[in-house]
Design a protein around this motif. Structure first.
Motif, short mmCIF file in Angstrom:
data_model
loop_
_atom_site.label_atom_id
_atom_site.label_comp_id
_atom_site.label_asym_id
_atom_site.label_seq_id
_atom_site.Cartn_x
_atom_site.Cartn_y
_atom_site.Cartn_z
N GLY A 263 0.81 -1.21 0.00
CA GLY A 263 0.00 0.00 0.00
C GLY A 263 0.84 1.26 0.00
O GLY A 263 0.48 2.27 -0.61
N GLU A 264 1.98 1.21 0.69
CA GLU A 264 2.83 2.40 0.77
C GLU A 264 3.40 2.76 -0.60
O GLU A 264 3.60 3.92 -0.91
N ARG A 265 3.67 1.74 -1.42
CA ARG A 265 4.16 2.03 -2.77
C ARG A 265 3.13 2.81 -3.57
O ARG A 265 3.47 3.71 -4.34
N THR A 266 1.85 2.46 -3.39
CA THR A 266 0.80 3.21 -4.10
C THR A 266 0.77 4.65 -3.62
O THR A 266 0.65 5.58 -4.43
N ARG A 267 0.90 4.85 -2.31
CA ARG A 267 0.90 6.23 -1.80
C ARG A 267 2.11 7.00 -2.29
O ARG A 267 2.03 8.18 -2.64
N LEU A 268 3.26 6.32 -2.32
CA LEU A 268 4.48 6.96 -2.81
C LEU A 268 4.32 7.34 -4.28
O LEU A 268 4.68 8.45 -4.70
N MET A 269 3.76 6.44 -5.08
CA MET A 269 3.55 6.73 -6.50
C MET A 269 2.50 7.81 -6.70
O MET A 269 2.55 8.57 -7.67
N THR A 270 1.54 7.90 -5.77
CA THR A 270 0.54 8.95 -5.87
C THR A 270 1.19 10.32 -5.77
O THR A 270 0.90 11.23 -6.56
N TRP A 271 2.09 10.48 -4.82
CA TRP A 271 2.81 11.75 -4.69
C TRP A 271 3.68 12.00 -5.92
O TRP A 271 3.75 13.12 -6.44
N ARG A 272 4.36 10.94 -6.37
CA ARG A 272 5.23 11.11 -7.55
C ARG A 272 4.41 11.56 -8.76
O ARG A 272 4.80 12.48 -9.48
N VAL B 265 -7.78 10.67 -5.92
CA VAL B 265 -9.04 9.95 -6.09
C VAL B 265 -8.79 8.58 -6.72
O VAL B 265 -9.33 7.56 -6.26
N TRP B 266 -7.98 8.55 -7.76
CA TRP B 266 -7.66 7.26 -8.38
C TRP B 266 -6.94 6.35 -7.39
O TRP B 266 -7.16 5.13 -7.38
N SER B 267 -6.08 6.92 -6.56
CA SER B 267 -5.39 6.12 -5.55
C SER B 267 -6.39 5.47 -4.60
O SER B 267 -6.26 4.29 -4.25
N ALA B 268 -7.41 6.22 -4.19
CA ALA B 268 -8.44 5.68 -3.31
C ALA B 268 -9.25 4.60 -4.01
O ALA B 268 -9.60 3.58 -3.42
N VAL B 269 -9.54 4.80 -5.29
CA VAL B 269 -10.26 3.79 -6.06
C VAL B 269 -9.44 2.50 -6.14
O VAL B 269 -9.96 1.39 -5.97
N GLY B 270 -8.12 2.66 -6.38
CA GLY B 270 -7.26 1.49 -6.44
C GLY B 270 -7.21 0.72 -5.13
O GLY B 270 -7.19 -0.52 -5.12
N ALA B 271 -7.22 1.46 -4.02
CA ALA B 271 -7.20 0.81 -2.71
C ALA B 271 -8.49 0.02 -2.46
O ALA B 271 -8.50 -0.99 -1.76
N THR C 222 -7.78 -0.44 -15.40
CA THR C 222 -8.68 -0.69 -16.53
C THR C 222 -9.71 0.42 -16.68
O THR C 222 -9.97 0.91 -17.79
N ALA C 223 -10.30 0.83 -15.55
CA ALA C 223 -11.30 1.89 -15.60
C ALA C 223 -10.69 3.20 -16.11
O ALA C 223 -11.29 3.90 -16.94
#
Length: 432
Positions: free
Chosen positions: A128-137, A267-273, A282-283
């Motif tokens: 999950g942290e990787r997704t948050r890190l990529m969200t900031w990036r 928002v996309w990060s939250a959808v992915g979670a 895909t969406a």
């Protein structure tokens, strides 16, 4: 901060270099496309090598960080020279200048981007942290793309002529340098991980990476979408000037394309979670394809409707940047757990080679569409275009990218690592 450098270099040449060649230097569309493609195609060979070298670098600052500084400074210097070619009174010499300098920029970029993309897999092992890190990036990447892509045409037009391109190149080089220094200094206290590239030659390592099924599927999806994005970026200036015929509309189109990412990346990060990275990816892809298809009405629709369609593209584009970058470290980490060897540099080298190829072939493919539409190059930027060229610009900006994005989903649908990680998260004891 590294995204400031990658965003500026990844955006401005794709947006400005093809128009610079066709409408300022007077280079034929097909030849201009080759000048844009060939240096990036060289990166396809160089990126895995850069990854292997960074994997084997021994330095107290970490294996990756020294390359951020060395290659980043070279990239900024090269970019300042890219649009600063002297008036040589020879189209061949001036085109050669662009080709050689762009090749040098692409080489420096490979040695900056590959270590930069490899670092998240070593900074954190948390899914999950990787997704948050990529969200900031991706948020910073979107901001940089918006800043660079929107201001580059404004600077060019404000100064005018070739001097406009020269000033724009210097400003963008300064922006790249800010990102390079920021990334190097900002990661001085970050965990650097243990880099063990494992035995064997680069060819052996590439063979192992090529055998990773989920990586192949994810990479193919991303390359096809990078190709679609490259087509749209290359077409912005042409769509604004030759189809919409409105001053400053290139900047507005670009803001519509990138602006939603600033708001919707979280928002996309939250959808992915909630639904998983693959389903959310895909969406996002479907939203991007829908917006691109609607943009096909640019020749007959009101300008505001075209801007709205491009904004819809931007909504999808935000997710299409977040999720593949968040899924790549998952693939590299899964390989490390299975083999006990860290091949993050090789994985990201192949990944960035594929991304570079897609973004490079995009303008090349768009240039081919221009040539098929009988686009007329010139040195004044105001050559009247035939109806066939206007139609080619519209289709190259809209229908072609939409088809590429939809086609990419055939490979994404077969990606399974996300489902496995979801099961491990939901049932950690059973997974253990």
């Amino acid at each position: 901060m590294g995204s400031v450098a990658t965003g500026a270099f990844g955006t401005v040449p794709g947006l400005m270099l093809l128009p610079y060649l066709t409408d300022t230097l007077g280079v034929a569309a097909v030849l201009a496309g080759l000048v844009v493609v060939l240096p990036k195609a060289w990166d396809v060979v160089l990126n895995p090598v850069a990854g292997r070298i960074s994997d084997r670098t021994v330095d107290p600052r970490g294996a990756r960080r020294p390359w951020l500084l060395r290659a980043g400074i070279a990239l900024a210097a090269g970019f300042a020279l890219l649009f600063a070619g002297p008036d040589l009174d020879s189209r061949v010499l001036e085109t050669t200048w662009v080709l050689v300098v762009f090749l040098a920029c692409a080489s420096a970029y490979a040695f900056f981007q590959v270590p930069f993309v490899a670092m998240p897999a070593e900074i954190t092992q948390d899914y999950g942290e990787r997704t948050r890190l990529m969200t900031w990036r991706v948020a910073i990447l979107a901001l940089t793309i918006l800043l660079a892509g929107a201001t580059a045409p404004v600077i060019r037009d404000a100064v005018g002529g070739r001097d406009g391109y020269r000033v724009m190149g210097l400003v963008m080089a300064g922006l790249i340098l800010v990102g390079v220094v920021g990334a190097y200094r900002g990661t001085r206290r970050a965990p650097i991980g243990a880099v063990d590239p494992g035995p064997g030659t680069l060819r052996d390592q590439l063979r192992v990476v090529a055998g990773a099924r989920d990586f192949r599927l994810l990479l193919t999806t991303f390359v096809l979408q990078a190709l679609a994005t490259g087509c749209m970026l290359a077409g912005v200036d042409y769509l604004a000037g030759d189809v919409l015929g409105r001053d400053r509309s290139a900047t507005v189109l670009f803001v519509c394309f990138v602006g939603p990412a600033l708001l919707l990346t979280p928002v996309w990060s939250a959808v992915g979670a909630r639904v998983g990275k693959r389903r959310a990816y895909t969406a996002a892809s479907l939203v991007l394809a829908l917006g691109a298809a609607v943009a096909a009405t640019a020749q007959v629709a009101p300008t505001a409707a075209v801007f709205a369609a491009v904004a819809l593209v931007g909504v999808g584009y935000a997710g299409c940047q977040v999720f593949p970058l968040a899924m790549l470290p998952d693939v590299a980490a899964a390989d490390a757990r299975t083999t006990g060897e860290n091949r993050a540099g090789v994985y990201t080298g192949v990944w960035t080679a594929g991304e570079t190829l897609g973004l490079a072939l995009g303008p090349g493919l768009f240039a081919l569409v221009l040539a098929l539409g009988d686009y007329r190059s010139g040195t004044t930027g105001d050559v009247a275009q035939p109806d066939s060229a206007v139609t080619a610009i519209t289709l190259g900006f809209s229908v072609l990218p939409a088809v590429l994005v939809v086609a990419s989903l055939w490979w994404l649908a077969r990606y399974r690592l996300d489902d496995e990680l979801d099961q491990q998260t939901a049932h950690p004891q059973e997974s253990a």
